[in-house]
Design an enzyme around this catalytic site. Structure first.
Site, PDB file in Angstrom:
ATOM      1  CD  GLU A  22      -2.080   1.391   2.524  1.00  0.00           C
ATOM      2  OE1 GLU A  22      -3.699   0.605   2.726  1.00  0.00           O
ATOM      3  OE2 GLU A  22      -2.134   2.445   3.220  1.00  0.00           O
ATOM      4  CG  HIS A  83      -7.320   2.088  -0.686  1.00  0.00           C
ATOM      5  ND1 HIS A  83      -6.746   2.467   0.083  1.00  0.00           N
ATOM      6  CD2 HIS A  83      -6.406   1.298  -1.665  1.00  0.00           C
ATOM      7  CE1 HIS A  83      -5.787   0.984   0.342  1.00  0.00           C
ATOM      8  NE2 HIS A  83      -5.742   1.011  -0.573  1.00  0.00           N
ATOM      9  N   GLY A 114     -14.989   4.856   4.616  1.00  0.00           N
ATOM     10  CA  GLY A 114     -14.236   5.777   5.038  1.00  0.00           C
ATOM     11  C   GLY A 114     -13.873   6.311   6.622  1.00  0.00           C
ATOM     12  CG  ASP A 115     -11.407   6.483   9.598  1.00  0.00           C
ATOM     13  OD1 ASP A 115     -12.050   5.258  10.101  1.00  0.00           O
ATOM     14  OD2 ASP A 115     -10.490   6.895   9.446  1.00  0.00           O
ATOM     15  CB  ALA A 132     -17.702  -0.515   2.944  1.00  0.00           C
ATOM     16  CE1 TYR A 151     -11.768  -2.266   9.729  1.00  0.00           C
ATOM     17  CE2 TYR A 151     -12.883  -2.712   8.599  1.00  0.00           C
ATOM     18  CZ  TYR A 151     -11.984  -1.893   8.832  1.00  0.00           C
ATOM     19  OH  TYR A 151     -12.063  -0.149   8.249  1.00  0.00           O
ATOM     20  CG  HIS A 155     -14.879  -0.517  12.222  1.00  0.00           C
ATOM     21  ND1 HIS A 155     -15.286   0.689  12.968  1.00  0.00           N
ATOM     22  CD2 HIS A 155     -13.839   0.174  11.049  1.00  0.00           C
ATOM     23  CE1 HIS A 155     -15.084   1.773  12.379  1.00  0.00           C
ATOM     24  NE2 HIS A 155     -14.309   1.577  11.828  1.00  0.00           N
TER      25      HIS A 155
END
Ligand code: FAD
Length: 295
Positions: A22, A83, A114-115, A132, A151, A155
């Protein structure tokens, strides 16, 4: 250029472990020159694909994500993943972003919520997409290959391990072709998660996201952002090299490499390195994997 689900399938058919890295759009640059330099460095590690982060809500350097993903394909001949966050997005903004991907020739995205902005009132900001899994079908309809986040330790906002697996399965049912995990430092957490995911019917490949720790403040930030647990060997290394940042950094890269090798030996679907735009990290990971005979 091959989409990433095909890249993963061909690696596995050839008995090679898929290896990817990444990168993020370099900060403060209006041109692509800084990105080009990072891509050139990453290419030395010969990854099977490179993913490029974006900042949520169009708030920052995410504007370069698609251009960089295009550059990785066009100039380094490596498949890329852009992304793609949906926090604050509408159908119309998603459709416009899909058109941008098409014109850059990028066929694979990592679909993310996204946050949420820190100062936002309770609940998601005004958006046509809450999670998502609401975004994935639209991207699939557009003909894209779609990855999503997984996760192993849940999460940061999710306190229910069973719900964590349900949400993962919902992403697969929505059309996710592959997963990349949140960083983790304890491989046993991943092995338990993999078993639970398989038992729940998740069959899409899950690539393990590994980030080396490079310093005490970085690891503290990561742990609080992601909720990843710190196993005793890391705590001991942090204590041992408390006053020796250079040795701590080397120990962090070495720990990440040993994690990658152990995962490879446990037959995981893929290894993804959060290389933080540092080609030497990608290179160290690639060498460790090769030395272990995993690629
Ligand atoms: P979702 O899967 O939508 O989950 C969001 C929250 O809702 C979680 O707490 C989840 O448990 C819960 N949830 C999910 N589905 C449901 C449901 N049906 N009902 C109730 N609750 C539900 N962020 C960026 O801004 N840019 C990036 O480039 C980026 N790259 C990333 C790459 C990887 C590999 C990973 C793991 C994360 C990345 N992130 C990135 C961070 C990510 O955006 C955050 O973790 C975000 O908070 C959650 O995104 P998600 O797509 O996993 O969300």
């Amino acid at each position: 250029m091959e989409v990433v689900s095909r890249v993963i399938a061909s690696c596995r058919a050839e008995g090679r472990l898929p290896f990817s890295v990444e990168m993020f759009p370099p900060k403060g640059q209006l041109t692509l020159d800084a990105a080009r330099e990072v891509v050139g460095g990453m290419a030395q590690a010969a990854p099977d694909f490179v993913s490029v982060t974006c900042s949520a809500g169009g708030s920052g350097n995410g504007a370069q994500t698609v251009a960089i993903a295009g550059l990785i394909q066009d100039e380094a001949a490596i498949p890329s993943v852009a992304h793609f966050t949906c926090v604050g997005a509408t159908r119309a903004t998603v459709e416009a972003a899909v058109a941008e991907l098409r014109s850059a020739g990028v066929g694979t995205v990592l679909a993310l919520r996204g946050d949420l902005p820190k100062d936002a009132p309770a609940g998601a900001p005004s958006s046509d997409f809450r999670y998502a899994c609401d975004l994935i079908p639209l991207l699939k309809e557009a003909g894209l290959c779609v990855g999503a986040a997984a996760y192993p330790e849940g999460h940061i906002d999710c306190f229910d391990a069973r719900a964590n697996i349900e949400y993962l399965r919902a992403k697969q049912e929505a059309g996710a072709d592959f997963f990349i995990t949140q960083l983790f430092f304890d491989n046993d957490c991943f092995y338990r998660f993999r078993e639970q995911a398989a038992a729940a019917g998740v069959s899409a490949p899950i690539s393990c996201g590994i980030m080396p720790f490079l310093g005490k403040s970085q690891i503290q930030r990561m742990v609080f952002l992601c909720g990843s647990s710190l196993p005793a060997p890391i705590i001991k290394l942090l204590a041992k090299y408390e006053d020796d940042p250079a040795s701590l950094r080397s120990a962090g890269i070495e720990y990440a490499c040993s994690q990658l090798v152990d995962l490879g030996r446990h037959g995981v679907d893929g290894l993804h390195v959060y290389a933080m735009n540092q080609p030497n990290i990608a290179q160290a990971a690639a060498e460790a994997i090769a030395a272990a005979g995993l690629r």
